[in-house]
Scaffold this active site. Structure first.
Site, PDB file in Angstrom:
ATOM      1  N   GLU A 114       0.866  -1.183   0.000  1.00 31.43           N
ATOM      2  CA  GLU A 114       0.000   0.000   0.000  1.00 31.43           C
ATOM      3  C   GLU A 114       0.900   1.229   0.000  1.00 31.43           C
ATOM      4  O   GLU A 114       1.818   1.313   0.821  1.00 31.43           O
ATOM      5  CB  GLU A 114      -0.888   0.006   1.242  1.00 31.43           C
ATOM      6  CG  GLU A 114      -1.849  -1.161   1.333  1.00 31.43           C
ATOM      7  CD  GLU A 114      -2.622  -1.149   2.642  1.00 31.43           C
ATOM      8  OE1 GLU A 114      -3.477  -0.259   2.818  1.00 31.43           O
ATOM      9  OE2 GLU A 114      -2.342  -2.021   3.495  1.00 31.43           O
ATOM     10  N   ARG A 130       5.762 -12.755   9.744  1.00 38.91           N
ATOM     11  CA  ARG A 130       6.386 -11.488   9.409  1.00 38.91           C
ATOM     12  C   ARG A 130       7.689 -11.314  10.191  1.00 38.91           C
ATOM     13  O   ARG A 130       7.905 -11.953  11.206  1.00 38.91           O
ATOM     14  CB  ARG A 130       5.447 -10.310   9.680  1.00 38.91           C
ATOM     15  CG  ARG A 130       5.062 -10.116  11.128  1.00 38.91           C
ATOM     16  CD  ARG A 130       4.163  -8.895  11.286  1.00 38.91           C
ATOM     17  NE  ARG A 130       4.888  -7.675  10.954  1.00 38.91           N
ATOM     18  CZ  ARG A 130       4.283  -6.523  10.683  1.00 38.91           C
ATOM     19  NH1 ARG A 130       2.959  -6.441  10.685  1.00 38.91           N
ATOM     20  NH2 ARG A 130       4.996  -5.443  10.419  1.00 38.91           N
ATOM     21  N   LYS A 158       3.957   0.958  10.274  1.00 42.49           N
ATOM     22  CA  LYS A 158       3.957   2.181   9.463  1.00 42.49           C
ATOM     23  C   LYS A 158       3.384   3.359  10.243  1.00 42.49           C
ATOM     24  O   LYS A 158       3.841   4.490  10.088  1.00 42.49           O
ATOM     25  CB  LYS A 158       3.144   1.965   8.179  1.00 42.49           C
ATOM     26  CG  LYS A 158       3.890   1.278   7.068  1.00 42.49           C
ATOM     27  CD  LYS A 158       3.049   1.298   5.800  1.00 42.49           C
ATOM     28  CE  LYS A 158       3.746   0.580   4.656  1.00 42.49           C
ATOM     29  NZ  LYS A 158       2.898   0.561   3.448  1.00 42.49           N
TER      30      LYS A 158
END
Length: 561
Positions: free
Chosen positions: A41, A267, A277
């Site tokens: 994104e 992850r 983020k």
């Protein structure tokens, strides 16, 4: 496209995803094709966790002679920006990967998504809902109790189609209506409780401009993008596992051209930093760091500016397990790969960070003797020229007034004893000059003739070796010393700013370097002998303003407490 017979790779599967792919190839699924994708994104810069995903997706495609798409999931214009798009493309290329075809965007498929939304409505699988966000949250229920149906759930297909078109035309305010899928409000999976497909957002989009004022939700777009692009193996991190049933529901209820399959892996988390983020953006917005590419940031652009090489990042990512559980990796493990790469590939140089003048009294004033040293002790990188003059700088930490210090333990210049200058003469400290405050301002010394590259007589054996720079021919440079951004192994989840390391940056203006260093190309890394690895700043370094960032020390100075 090359034949994707697994046997042509000559390497065994290294993780469970590669095992699945090799089984698919052997069974003839997907026509033998392997198509992956990296779908960020564009709402921030990529970080080290994304680097693992990049290496996995692009590396898997390379391993099986397949293709990997770069696709931006740009469904939320309120948080996205062209700056992030450009930075992400640059990061992928810097890591050494190339995507298949043109860069793709979710926004490329907005017309198709809208048509599929209409398809769901016509088939009784979606409806326009007028509940307020607060009411919708209440109707949704909790993980421990089922939700309840919206009073608009049985709205006719004709009315929902009309309302959706009017939403698209901008007739309604943001938040007044949404399009929802009609699945199961009692499902134990919260993602299946009539999820939102479209929201009204009257905002310009960085790719489509003002064409749309309704935008598809990420979950509605994501799986269909894979289907449109013919992705065979959709590789995601574990947080998307609970979303997979929803993606599969969309695929089953839409006339998509292909059926992608999703696989989740753990992850990457690293201690002494954050990779959210939201948190990284707060560090930037609050001015804690100078920007997304601040060398203290775990972003790919920050690591690049810090002097980490793309190969070191890739070596680190390739060393990590691709597992079905999340884990935390010690920062020291990453730094091992950084040091290993820099030790092999960085030229050596000398730079004095805390200068103390030494006057060689038996060397002629005004004379410059050109000495030389290898650029690398083991590799053929050429030689560098070292101007030797009457006045030189040594690092203040390499001198001590106490001449009784043990030779074995203290490799320092002391009055009346000998030290070797790296790639130059052996010198002897003769006199110490101080100012009115008792601060040492200058050392008077003599050199031992004939000791460049030669051992002196036994009685003149030096205590050790120290780096130096000519005080008249050397160049003044700025050096930024960087350390870990956080002072604790696991920053507090909520009040993470309280754990910022107050010594994470220091700027030194009065450093002196070999003259050739100011002509270094930006992003060139050197080992400043006995100091660590330093990189010519990507943006600030020039002949007129030579600036070097500390990449990493010669060894790990952090000890777990």
């Amino acid at each position: 496209m090359s034949n994707n017979d697994a046997s042509t790779t000559n390497t065994p599967p290294t993780n469970f995803i590669h095992q699945v792919i090799e089984q698919d190839i052997q069974q003839g699924r997907n026509g033998g094709k392997v198509v992956t994708r990296f779908p960020p994104e564009p709402n921030g810069y990529l970080h080290i966790g994304h680097a693992k995903s990049i290496c996995l997706n692009f590396g898997t495609a390379e391993k099986y002679n397949g293709e990997c798409n770069l696709r931006f999931d740009d469904t939320n214009p309120s948080k996205e920006d062209q700056e992030y798009v450009d930075a992400i493309k640059e990061d992928v290329l810097w890591l050494g990967f190339k995507w298949a075809g043109e860069v793709r965007y979710a926004s490329d498929y907005f017309d198709q998504f809208y048509a599929w939304a209409q398809h769901l409505i016509r088939n009784g699988n979606a409806y326009v809902c007028d509940l307020s966000p607060e009411e919708a949250s209440e109707y949704r229920g909790w993980a421990t109790e089922p939700g309840k149906n919206s009073p608009f759930r049985d709205r006719s297909a004709e009315e929902s189609l009309d309302l959706l078109e009017r939403m698209k035309q901008g007739e309604f305010d943001e938040g007044s209506r949404v399009l929802r899928a009609k699945i199961d409000m009692t499902s134990s999976n919260m993602n299946l409780r009539d999820p939102i497909l479209y929201r009204i957002r009257k905002q310009s989009h960085h790719q489509t401009g003002d064409k749309w004022c309704i935008y598809p939700n990420y979950d509605f777009a994501h799986g269909q993008e894979d289907a449109i692009e013919g992705v065979t193996h959709s590789i995601c991190t574990l947080e998307f596992a609970d979303h997979r049933p929803l993606y599969e529901w969309f695929i089953e209820n839409l006339p998509v051209p292909s059926t992608p399959r999703q696989y989740e892996f753990g992850r990457l988390n690293i201690n002494y930093t954050v990779t959210s983020k939201r948190k990284l953006k707060k560090l930037v917005d609050d001015g804690v760091v100078s920007g997304w590419n601040d060398p203290r940031m775990p972003t790919i652009s920050g690591m690049r500016r810090r002097g980490y090489s793309a190969q070191a990042v890739r070596n680190f990512c390739d060393s990590l397990a691709v597992a079905k559980t999340d884990g935390v990796v010690d920062m020291a493990q990453f730094e091992f790969f950084v040091r290993e790469d820099l030790n092999d590939n960085s030229a050596r140089a000398m730079c004095v960070l805390n200068p103390l003048k030494v006057v060689i009294t038996n060397f002629p004033e005004g004379e410059v003797e050109m000495l030389s040293a290898p650029a690398h002790p083991q590799k053929e990188m050429g030689v560098r020229n070292l101007p030797f003059t009457r006045e030189i700088y040594i690092d203040r930490s390499d001198f001590n007034e106490d001449s009784t210090l043990s030779r074995k333990k203290f490799k320092k210049l002391v009055p009346g004893d000998f030290m070797r200058l790296r790639s130059a003469y052996v010198i002897k400290a003769e006199e110490v000059i101080k100012d009115d405050n008792g601060e040492v301002t200058e050392i008077r010394a003599t050199l031992v003739p004939g000791t460049v590259g030669e051992n002196p007589p036994a009685e003149m054996k030096p205590r050790g070796v120290m780096h130096w720079v000519s005080a008249t021919e050397g160049k003044q440079v700025k050096v930024r010393l960087y350390d870990r951004l956080f002072s604790v192994e696991k920053p507090n989840d909520e009040d993470f700013l309280a754990d910022i390391n107050p010594q994470s940056i220091a700027e030194l203006e009065n450093c002196w370097a070999e003259p050739g260093l100011i002509e270094a190309e930006p992003e060139t890394v050197f080992q400043f002998e006995r100091e660590g690895y330093f990189v010519a700043d990507r943006y600030d370094h020039s002949v007129s303003t030579p600036t070097f960032n500390k990449t990493i020390g010669l060894k790990d100075s952090w000890v777990k407490k």
